[in-house]
Design an enzyme around this catalytic site. Structure first.
Site, short mmCIF file in Angstrom:
data_model
loop_
_atom_site.label_atom_id
_atom_site.label_comp_id
_atom_site.label_asym_id
_atom_site.label_seq_id
_atom_site.Cartn_x
_atom_site.Cartn_y
_atom_site.Cartn_z
N HIS B 15 0.85 -1.20 0.00
CA HIS B 15 0.00 0.00 0.00
C HIS B 15 0.88 1.24 0.00
O HIS B 15 2.08 1.17 0.22
CB HIS B 15 -0.98 0.00 1.19
CG HIS B 15 -0.37 0.20 2.54
ND1 HIS B 15 -1.12 0.38 3.68
CD2 HIS B 15 0.92 0.24 2.95
CE1 HIS B 15 -0.33 0.53 4.72
NE2 HIS B 15 0.92 0.45 4.32
N CYS B 34 5.63 6.27 4.67
CA CYS B 34 4.48 5.51 4.14
C CYS B 34 3.94 6.17 2.88
O CYS B 34 3.08 5.61 2.19
CB CYS B 34 3.36 5.42 5.17
SG CYS B 34 3.83 4.49 6.61
N HIS B 40 4.87 0.17 -0.47
CA HIS B 40 5.71 -0.78 0.28
C HIS B 40 4.76 -1.84 0.80
O HIS B 40 3.54 -1.68 0.73
CB HIS B 40 6.42 -0.07 1.44
CG HIS B 40 5.45 0.56 2.39
ND1 HIS B 40 4.90 1.81 2.16
CD2 HIS B 40 4.87 0.10 3.52
CE1 HIS B 40 4.04 2.09 3.13
NE2 HIS B 40 4.00 1.06 3.96
N HIS B 42 3.53 -5.23 3.58
CA HIS B 42 3.53 -5.78 4.94
C HIS B 42 3.07 -7.23 4.91
O HIS B 42 2.34 -7.63 4.00
CB HIS B 42 2.55 -5.01 5.84
CG HIS B 42 2.91 -3.58 6.06
ND1 HIS B 42 3.97 -3.20 6.86
CD2 HIS B 42 2.37 -2.42 5.60
CE1 HIS B 42 4.06 -1.88 6.87
NE2 HIS B 42 3.10 -1.38 6.11
N ASP B 80 -4.62 -10.96 -0.58
CA ASP B 80 -3.26 -11.49 -0.54
C ASP B 80 -2.50 -11.19 -1.83
O ASP B 80 -3.01 -11.44 -2.93
CB ASP B 80 -3.30 -13.01 -0.28
CG ASP B 80 -1.91 -13.57 -0.02
OD1 ASP B 80 -1.07 -12.87 0.58
OD2 ASP B 80 -1.65 -14.72 -0.44
N HIS B 81 -1.30 -10.67 -1.69
CA HIS B 81 -0.44 -10.31 -2.82
C HIS B 81 -1.09 -9.31 -3.77
O HIS B 81 -0.98 -9.42 -4.99
CB HIS B 81 0.05 -11.58 -3.56
CG HIS B 81 1.10 -12.29 -2.77
ND1 HIS B 81 0.82 -12.99 -1.63
CD2 HIS B 81 2.44 -12.37 -2.93
CE1 HIS B 81 1.92 -13.48 -1.12
NE2 HIS B 81 2.94 -13.12 -1.88
N GLU B 124 -0.30 -4.99 11.56
CA GLU B 124 0.36 -4.54 10.33
C GLU B 124 1.83 -4.92 10.39
O GLU B 124 2.44 -5.33 9.41
CB GLU B 124 0.19 -3.02 10.20
CG GLU B 124 0.78 -2.44 8.95
CD GLU B 124 0.74 -0.92 8.97
OE1 GLU B 124 -0.11 -0.35 8.28
OE2 GLU B 124 1.55 -0.30 9.69
#
Lengths: 139, 138
Positions: B15, B34, B40, B42, B80-81, B124
């Site tokens: 995100h 951020c 980037h 998580h 996911d991904h 996170e």
């Protein structure tokens, strides 16, 4: 004014179990419980967390003497459940299915009446690090 | 007897925290690194708590196979991904973990009918976690 503090003690026990309801057919048991119904059982390293709640004693600074809580967890729960087959060796689970939910309730029922020094607030049982049940004694 | 059952899942996503209505400087001041332009990622951990009476027939509050299946199909498959900023729910909303937590709670609340939803908690990182239980304030 005295402060209310929650104190949690953690312990581990290892046990085996299976999920099976004799009122269900073999197919129903398989469908509802999946591989947890495998007939010879399987095991987990359970983690038990017992949280008590109380005022901080002004003379000791304790909510509860941890040694006493630890001894009680051993005498009422761990000594009985550790390295046992829950369905076959623990009377509560002769009739009750030993799910994580029911294990949390049984641990509470074993501890609550014996715990006089502080009020039992919560019993948390981890079956795996990804699954746990909390019981607060609610009806 | 009422028991609370919590199940933990993992997914990884990227995100970027950026508000189109802010200036570049405001974005930088608000979101710090951020706000780095390419985003980037998580490894998120979600904890879903359901509660209710233990069914005497099954010993369960909720059959985990039902919860796992629903979460896999509707949450993990969705997030996911992925780059969260490219998903429709974040077209006009900054994909902070606060907002993600509310989105996931709402998805479950609307779609998962087999147990009462109590809480969604998201880690996170090991240091940050966020919880939403459907509370609102006027």
């Amino acid at each position: 004014m005295s402060s209310i503090v929650y104190l949690t003690r953690k312990a581990e026990f290892s046990a085996s179990h299976l999920y099976h309801n004799p009122a269900f057919s073999a197919e129903e048991n398989r469908r509802v419980f999946g591989k947890c119904n495998n007939p010879n059982g399987h095991g987990h390293n359970y983690v038990l967390e017992v949280t008590v709640k109380g005022e901080v004693d002004t003379t000791t600074g304790f909510v509860v003497d941890l040694k006493k809580l630890k001894d009680l967890m051993h005498s009422e729960v761990l000594d009985a459940l550790d390295h046992r087959f829950l369905n076959k060796e623990i009377p509560e689970f002769f009739t009750l299915i030993p799910t994580t939910e029911n294990i949390a309730i049984v641990c509470w029922q074993r501890l609550a009446p014996k715990l006089t020094a502080a009020k039992l607030h919560r019993v948390r049982v981890y079956e795996t690090p990804d699954l746990f049940a909390d019981f607060y004694g609610e009806a | 007897m009422k028991v609370y059952l919590t199940r933990r899942y993992a997914f990884s996503a990227s995100h970027r925290l950026h508000n189109g209505a802010f200036t570049e400087d405001e974005n930088r001041a608000t979101y710090g690194k951020c706000n780095n332009p390419y985003g980037h990622g998580h490894n998120y951990f979600i904890e879903i708590t359901v509660s209710g009476a233990v069914d005497p027939q099954t010993g369960m509050v909720c059959n985990l196979a039902d919860l796992d299946g629903w979460v896999r199909e509707n949450i993990l498959e969705r997030y996911d991904h992925q780059d969260l900023n490219h998903l429709t729910e974040f077209a006009k909303k900054v994909p902070t973990t606060e907002n993600l937590c509310v989105e996931i709670y709402e998805l479950l609340h609307r779609g998962f009918k087999k147990a009462h939803l109590d809480r969604v908690r998201i880690e996170e990182t090991m240091m940050n976690s966020f919880e939403y239980s459907g509370e609102s304030q006027r």
